[in-house]
Design a protein around this motif. Structure first.
Motif, PDB file in Angstrom:
ATOM      1  N   VAL A  24       0.845  -1.194   0.000  1.00  0.00           N
ATOM      2  CA  VAL A  24       0.000   0.000   0.000  1.00  0.00           C
ATOM      3  C   VAL A  24       0.884   1.250   0.000  1.00  0.00           C
ATOM      4  O   VAL A  24       1.532   1.575   0.990  1.00  0.00           O
ATOM      5  CB  VAL A  24      -0.958  -0.001   1.207  1.00  0.00           C
ATOM      6  N   LYS A  26       0.019   4.480  -0.782  1.00  0.00           N
ATOM      7  CA  LYS A  26      -0.658   5.783  -0.674  1.00  0.00           C
ATOM      8  C   LYS A  26       0.220   6.785   0.067  1.00  0.00           C
ATOM      9  O   LYS A  26       0.874   6.419   1.048  1.00  0.00           O
ATOM     10  CB  LYS A  26      -1.999   5.620   0.040  1.00  0.00           C
ATOM     11  N   ASN A  47      -5.402   4.588  -2.512  1.00  0.00           N
ATOM     12  CA  ASN A  47      -6.783   4.843  -2.111  1.00  0.00           C
ATOM     13  C   ASN A  47      -7.373   6.169  -2.590  1.00  0.00           C
ATOM     14  O   ASN A  47      -8.486   6.505  -2.240  1.00  0.00           O
ATOM     15  CB  ASN A  47      -6.950   4.703  -0.591  1.00  0.00           C
ATOM     16  N   ILE A  68      -7.914   0.564  -3.270  1.00  0.00           N
ATOM     17  CA  ILE A  68      -8.368   0.070  -1.962  1.00  0.00           C
ATOM     18  C   ILE A  68      -9.182   1.099  -1.183  1.00  0.00           C
ATOM     19  O   ILE A  68      -9.568   0.854  -0.049  1.00  0.00           O
ATOM     20  CB  ILE A  68      -7.155  -0.374  -1.096  1.00  0.00           C
ATOM     21  N   MET A 154     -13.571  -8.081   0.896  1.00  0.00           N
ATOM     22  CA  MET A 154     -12.513  -7.302   1.551  1.00  0.00           C
ATOM     23  C   MET A 154     -13.071  -6.739   2.851  1.00  0.00           C
ATOM     24  O   MET A 154     -14.239  -6.383   2.919  1.00  0.00           O
ATOM     25  CB  MET A 154     -12.088  -6.169   0.618  1.00  0.00           C
ATOM     26  N   MET A 156     -11.849  -4.682   6.877  1.00  0.00           N
ATOM     27  CA  MET A 156     -10.853  -4.132   7.808  1.00  0.00           C
ATOM     28  C   MET A 156     -11.317  -4.371   9.239  1.00  0.00           C
ATOM     29  O   MET A 156     -12.465  -4.068   9.572  1.00  0.00           O
ATOM     30  CB  MET A 156     -10.716  -2.628   7.583  1.00  0.00           C
ATOM     31  N   MET A 193      -3.670  -5.914   7.496  1.00  0.00           N
ATOM     32  CA  MET A 193      -2.823  -4.747   7.272  1.00  0.00           C
ATOM     33  C   MET A 193      -1.566  -4.906   8.122  1.00  0.00           C
ATOM     34  O   MET A 193      -1.360  -5.952   8.727  1.00  0.00           O
ATOM     35  CB  MET A 193      -3.588  -3.458   7.631  1.00  0.00           C
ATOM     36  N   SER A 194      -0.727  -3.859   8.183  1.00  0.00           N
ATOM     37  CA  SER A 194       0.560  -3.994   8.876  1.00  0.00           C
ATOM     38  C   SER A 194       0.426  -4.570  10.290  1.00  0.00           C
ATOM     39  O   SER A 194       1.194  -5.440  10.685  1.00  0.00           O
ATOM     40  CB  SER A 194       1.266  -2.634   8.964  1.00  0.00           C
ATOM     41  N   ARG A 209      -2.935  -6.328   2.643  1.00  0.00           N
ATOM     42  CA  ARG A 209      -2.654  -4.965   2.162  1.00  0.00           C
ATOM     43  C   ARG A 209      -1.764  -4.280   3.193  1.00  0.00           C
ATOM     44  O   ARG A 209      -2.205  -3.901   4.255  1.00  0.00           O
ATOM     45  CB  ARG A 209      -3.966  -4.193   1.999  1.00  0.00           C
ATOM     46  N   ILE A 210      -0.487  -4.156   2.857  1.00  0.00           N
ATOM     47  CA  ILE A 210       0.488  -3.698   3.851  1.00  0.00           C
ATOM     48  C   ILE A 210       1.147  -2.393   3.411  1.00  0.00           C
ATOM     49  O   ILE A 210       1.750  -2.330   2.333  1.00  0.00           O
ATOM     50  CB  ILE A 210       1.592  -4.767   4.042  1.00  0.00           C
ATOM     51  N   GLY A 211       1.040  -1.367   4.260  1.00  0.00           N
ATOM     52  CA  GLY A 211       1.629  -0.078   3.947  1.00  0.00           C
ATOM     53  C   GLY A 211       2.823   0.244   4.822  1.00  0.00           C
ATOM     54  O   GLY A 211       3.988   0.091   4.427  1.00  0.00           O
ATOM     55  N   SER A 212       2.567   0.686   6.036  1.00  0.00           N
ATOM     56  CA  SER A 212       3.621   1.246   6.894  1.00  0.00           C
ATOM     57  C   SER A 212       4.768   0.284   7.169  1.00  0.00           C
ATOM     58  O   SER A 212       5.915   0.708   7.305  1.00  0.00           O
ATOM     59  CB  SER A 212       3.015   1.772   8.195  1.00  0.00           C
ATOM     60  N   ARG A 218       3.236   6.862   7.771  1.00  0.00           N
ATOM     61  CA  ARG A 218       2.754   7.940   6.900  1.00  0.00           C
ATOM     62  C   ARG A 218       2.590   9.214   7.727  1.00  0.00           C
ATOM     63  O   ARG A 218       2.262   9.175   8.869  1.00  0.00           O
ATOM     64  CB  ARG A 218       1.406   7.559   6.278  1.00  0.00           C
TER      65      ARG A 218
HETATM   66  C1  LIG Z   1      -3.831   2.365   4.362  1.00  0.00           C
HETATM   67  C2  LIG Z   1      -4.539   1.105   4.141  1.00  0.00           C
HETATM   68  C3  LIG Z   1      -3.901  -0.130   4.339  1.00  0.00           C
HETATM   69  C4  LIG Z   1      -2.466  -0.267   4.844  1.00  0.00           C
HETATM   70  O1  LIG Z   1      -2.365   0.163   6.153  1.00  0.00           O
HETATM   71  P1  LIG Z   1      -0.988  -0.042   6.963  1.00  0.00           P
HETATM   72  O2  LIG Z   1      -1.418   0.035   8.376  1.00  0.00           O
HETATM   73  O3  LIG Z   1      -0.106   1.079   6.567  1.00  0.00           O
HETATM   74  O4  LIG Z   1      -0.443  -1.365   6.613  1.00  0.00           O
HETATM   75  C5  LIG Z   1      -4.615  -1.274   4.071  1.00  0.00           C
HETATM   76  N1  LIG Z   1      -5.889  -1.233   3.626  1.00  0.00           N
HETATM   77  C6  LIG Z   1      -6.536  -0.081   3.416  1.00  0.00           C
HETATM   78  C7  LIG Z   1      -7.933  -0.108   2.931  1.00  0.00           C
HETATM   79  C8  LIG Z   1      -5.892   1.127   3.669  1.00  0.00           C
HETATM   80  O5  LIG Z   1      -6.544   2.272   3.460  1.00  0.00           O
END
Ligand SMILES: *Cc1c(COP(=O)(O)O)cnc(C)c1O
Length: 218
Positions: A24, A26, A47, A68, A154, A156, A193-194, A209-212, A218
């Motif tokens: 991810v 963004k 996103n 996403i 999907m 969260m 997620m993370s 879905r992995i961002g940080s 961020r």
């Molecule tokens: C930002 C986001 C993520 C990733 O989040 P992290 O905590 O950074 O891993 C995953 N899914 C969605 C829908 C997001 O908006």
């Protein structure tokens, strides 16, 4: 912060076969995406439509772009020509619009239905009990929806919550996912997620879905 190359390799090696890693990206610059791309990553998630369109135009064409975020119907047109998977379909009118734009660009566009499993009221998605009537309608009308393909669900989990709660939410989503395996192409469960991906994977996630963890905070 720069891309966490070690974290990426560890994560890639730790994920079971059959679990797709969506990085991810963004708010992160194109250079960071490029760095992860050079390490072999191909699936990236964004996103915001504007940000996605811009980055897509600057980066290699073999990247699989995942949308996403919350998608407005009037913006589908902008991503329809290239988007790999839309994770956040949560209204039937949006599904129809994706089909319509799919027809225009000559692509069948893959989508996931977003389900609201968390306690927070701010997160988008259908409630679990809305899924059944929704999918029955989809099955009835599928002949007409030639350019959209529902691939799964999907969701969260609740933010910063205890593991027992998170596990309950992911397990509930997985059970719902499994009820519809009769649908053709139904093979994707996007959760994790993370902070909570290990639990998500234990609960049967096929896509995290992995961002940080990969790009830094961020
Ligand atoms: C930002 C986001 C993520 C990733 O989040 P992290 O905590 O950074 O891993 C995953 N899914 C969605 C829908 C997001 O908006």
């Amino acid at each position: 912060m720069a891309v966490q190359a070690d974290a990426f390799r560890e994560l890639r090696d730790a994920l079971p076969r059959g679990v797709t890693l969506v990085a991810v990206s963004k708010t992160k610059p194109v250079a960071d995406i490029r760095a992860l791309y050079d390490l072999g990553q191909r699936d990236f998630g964004e996103n915001y439509v504007q940000e996605l369109v811009e980055k897509q135009s600057l980066l290699p064409p073999d990247i699989r772009w995942h949308f996403i975020g919350h998608l407005q119907s009037n913006k589908v047109r902008q991503i329809a020509p290239f988007v790999h998977l839309i994770h956040g379909v949560d209204s039937y009118s949006l599904l129809k619009e994706v089909h319509k734009q799919g027809v225009k660009t000559g692509r069948a566009i893959d989508c996931l239905i977003q389900i609201h499993i968390a306690r927070e009221s701010t997160k988008f998605g259908l409630d679990l009990d809305e899924l059944d009537p929704w999918l029955h309608r989809y099955e009835r009308e599928r002949q007409a929806l030639t350019h959209v393909r529902l691939r799964g669900l999907m969701g969260m989990a609740t933010n910063g919550c205890d593991e027992i709660q998170i596990r309950e939410e992911f397990s509930g989503l997985e059970a719902a996912f499994r009820r519809y395996t009769r649908l053709p192409g139904w093979d994707t469960l996007s959760m994790g997620m993370s902070v909570d991906y290990p639990v998500a994977v234990e609960c049967g996630s096929t896509m995290v879905r992995i961002g940080s963890l990969l790009f830094g905070d961020r």
